[in-house]
Design a protein around this motif. Structure first.
Motif, short mmCIF file in Angstrom:
data_model
loop_
_atom_site.label_atom_id
_atom_site.label_comp_id
_atom_site.label_asym_id
_atom_site.label_seq_id
_atom_site.Cartn_x
_atom_site.Cartn_y
_atom_site.Cartn_z
N LEU A 186 0.81 -1.22 0.00
CA LEU A 186 0.00 0.00 0.00
C LEU A 186 0.85 1.28 0.00
O LEU A 186 0.30 2.38 -0.03
N GLY A 187 2.16 1.13 0.06
CA GLY A 187 3.03 2.30 0.04
C GLY A 187 3.12 3.01 1.37
O GLY A 187 3.40 4.22 1.42
N LEU A 188 2.90 2.29 2.46
CA LEU A 188 2.98 2.86 3.81
C LEU A 188 4.34 2.51 4.41
O LEU A 188 4.88 1.44 4.16
N THR A 189 4.87 3.42 5.24
CA THR A 189 6.14 3.13 5.90
C THR A 189 5.88 2.35 7.19
O THR A 189 4.78 2.39 7.75
N ILE A 228 -7.19 6.59 3.30
CA ILE A 228 -8.55 6.45 2.81
C ILE A 228 -8.51 5.63 1.53
O ILE A 228 -7.88 6.04 0.55
N LEU A 229 -9.18 4.48 1.55
CA LEU A 229 -9.20 3.58 0.40
C LEU A 229 -10.58 3.65 -0.25
O LEU A 229 -11.59 3.42 0.42
N GLY A 230 -10.60 3.97 -1.53
CA GLY A 230 -11.87 4.04 -2.24
C GLY A 230 -11.86 5.13 -3.28
O GLY A 230 -10.97 5.99 -3.30
N GLN A 231 -12.85 5.09 -4.15
CA GLN A 231 -13.02 6.10 -5.18
C GLN A 231 -14.44 6.64 -5.12
O GLN A 231 -15.31 6.03 -4.50
N GLY A 232 -14.66 7.78 -5.79
CA GLY A 232 -16.01 8.33 -5.81
C GLY A 232 -16.02 9.78 -6.22
O GLY A 232 -14.97 10.41 -6.38
N ARG A 233 -17.21 10.31 -6.35
CA ARG A 233 -17.37 11.65 -6.90
C ARG A 233 -16.87 12.76 -5.98
O ARG A 233 -16.69 13.89 -6.42
N GLY A 255 -6.99 5.27 -3.27
CA GLY A 255 -7.82 4.82 -4.39
C GLY A 255 -8.45 3.47 -4.13
O GLY A 255 -8.49 2.97 -3.01
N MET A 256 -8.95 2.86 -5.20
CA MET A 256 -9.60 1.55 -5.11
C MET A 256 -8.52 0.47 -5.03
O MET A 256 -7.65 0.38 -5.88
N VAL A 257 -8.61 -0.35 -3.98
CA VAL A 257 -7.66 -1.45 -3.79
C VAL A 257 -8.44 -2.76 -3.88
O VAL A 257 -9.24 -3.07 -3.00
N PRO A 258 -8.24 -3.54 -4.95
CA PRO A 258 -8.94 -4.83 -5.05
C PRO A 258 -8.60 -5.73 -3.87
O PRO A 258 -7.46 -5.77 -3.41
N GLU A 259 -9.62 -6.47 -3.39
CA GLU A 259 -9.43 -7.38 -2.26
C GLU A 259 -8.78 -6.65 -1.07
O GLU A 259 -7.87 -7.16 -0.42
N ALA A 260 -9.29 -5.46 -0.79
CA ALA A 260 -8.66 -4.60 0.22
C ALA A 260 -8.58 -5.27 1.59
O ALA A 260 -7.62 -5.04 2.35
#
Length: 375
Positions: A186-189, A228-233, A255-260
């Motif tokens: 996820l790119g987290l340290t 925050i994981l997800g997408q939307g308007r 953003g959207m992470v499949p099988e989050a």
């Protein structure tokens, strides 16, 4: 005696409804009943058929446009299937499948409702009131059940019940990616404290309150970030809000992470700020990862979290910030005790075996259980 069959009619198999179909098919495992699952929309898929956990699967391959209006075509499609086998009863997910099933003569239908407001429309209330004797209704939480009961005051409460969503808790845990690898993905340290939120960037999810709460405490909590994981308007609007609050560098829009759910060990805690969460499956997924959870004191999320997590009034950034500070300071021992409480809550309320037992004790299902000797 002929093999008894149960019909399950789903609008489609897009997430999360393939899992929903699998959950409900699982209620009939180790019983004499065979399950026929029918998807109104969506193209034929061997993978979906295999994952539906049903004895047979039909794809009617309608488009979303096809299932508008009176749905005469879809009623005829279902009638042809029903003519080939005698169904004991039907389970219909959402209102359109319920509407279609209700046109099949002598087919008792259990309508499952996964959202609030399904009977706000007068036409829907009129329709189900006319067919009341051939219908029973389920909400996926007490909150959804009570919303239905409020809209249909002349119905017996016995005919409008709750059946919780359920999880294979051990499988959820087995699928978890370990913390270090999950953070890397996820790119987290590794040194960050991560508050997490997963869901559509939509007004119903109220991530704006989450951003405001985090802004109140971000400067006091070393290495704290909000993922925050997800997408939307609302993505652009929420990013602008984070910028105006001075926390843009500490808020990570992933953003959207499949099988989050398999990456939840990357987080340190989980927050759901929704105003109308019918159930809150993401909360169960977070609990499987052992994460302290915070949710709004409304909707189905309250029923999941109460007794093993923190609740705050909808839109109350100050109270949410207080809870976030509290869970940030939890010791390892505190987290272990909390994880044990969460495990017990899920096992006692949302496990497959518990929900299956509850299903067969429902007042409108029990006659079918007794007829076929289902315990």
């Amino acid at each position: 005696m002929n093999q008894p069959h149960v019909l399950q009619l789903c609008h489609g198999y897009e997430p999360p409804f393939l899992d929903v179909a699998r959950q409900y098919a699982g209620l009939f495992a180790d019983t004499p009943y065979k399950v026929t699952t029918v998807y109104l929309t969506g193209e034929f898929s061997d993978q979906v058929a295999n994952e539906s956990a049903s004895d047979e699967v039909f794809f009617l391959e309608n488009t979303s446009r096809d299932v508008r209006g009176l749905k005469r075509k879809q009623i005829k499609q279902l009638q042809r299937i029903c003519e080939q086998r005698q169904f004991s009863f039907a389970i219909a997910h959402r209102f359109k499948p319920l509407y279609i099933c209700s046109h099949i003569p002598d087919l008792f239908t259990v309508g499952v409702h996964h959202a609030f407001g399904d009977y706000q429309r007068k036409t829907r209330r009129w329709f189900v009131n006319r067919r009341q004797q051939r219908l029973a209704l389920l909400g996926v939480s007490n909150a959804v059940r009570d919303d239905i009961r409020h809209c249909l005051p002349h119905w017996s409460s016995d005919r409008i019940q709750t059946l919780y969503n359920r999880v294979d808790y051990e499988q959820l845990k087995a699928n978890l990616v370990e913390r270090e690898a999950a953070r890397k993905f996820l790119g987290l340290t590794q040194d960050q404290y991560v508050f997490a939120n997963v869901g559509r960037l939509h007004p119903d999810k109220d991530q704006a309150t989450l951003l405001k709460a985090f802004a109140l405490i971000a400067g006091q909590l070393p290495n704290a970030v909000l993922a925050i994981l997800g997408q939307g308007r609302l993505e652009s609007e929420l990013k602008q809000l984070a910028q105006s609050l001075g926390i843009a560098k500490q808020v990570l829009f992933l953003g959207m992470v499949p099988e989050a759910a398999q990456y939840y060990k990357a987080f340190d805690s989980f927050i759901l700020t929704s105003d109308h969460e019918p159930f809150g499956m993401v909360l169960l997924e977070a609990m499987a990862a052992g994460l302290p959870v915070i949710a709004t004191d409304c909707g189905g999320g309250k029923e999941v979290v109460e007794g093993c997590g923190q609740l705050f009034p909808l839109g109350d950034a100050q109270q949410l910030a207080s809870h976030m500070t509290q869970i940030y300071g939890l010791s390892s021992q505190d987290k272990t005790v909390l994880a044990d409480k969460m495990d017990a809550k899920v096992t006692e309320n949302f496990s497959y075996s518990v929900v299956k037992d509850h299903f067969w004790q429902l007042p409108f299902i029990k006659p079918y259980a007794m007829k076929m000797g289902v315990a």
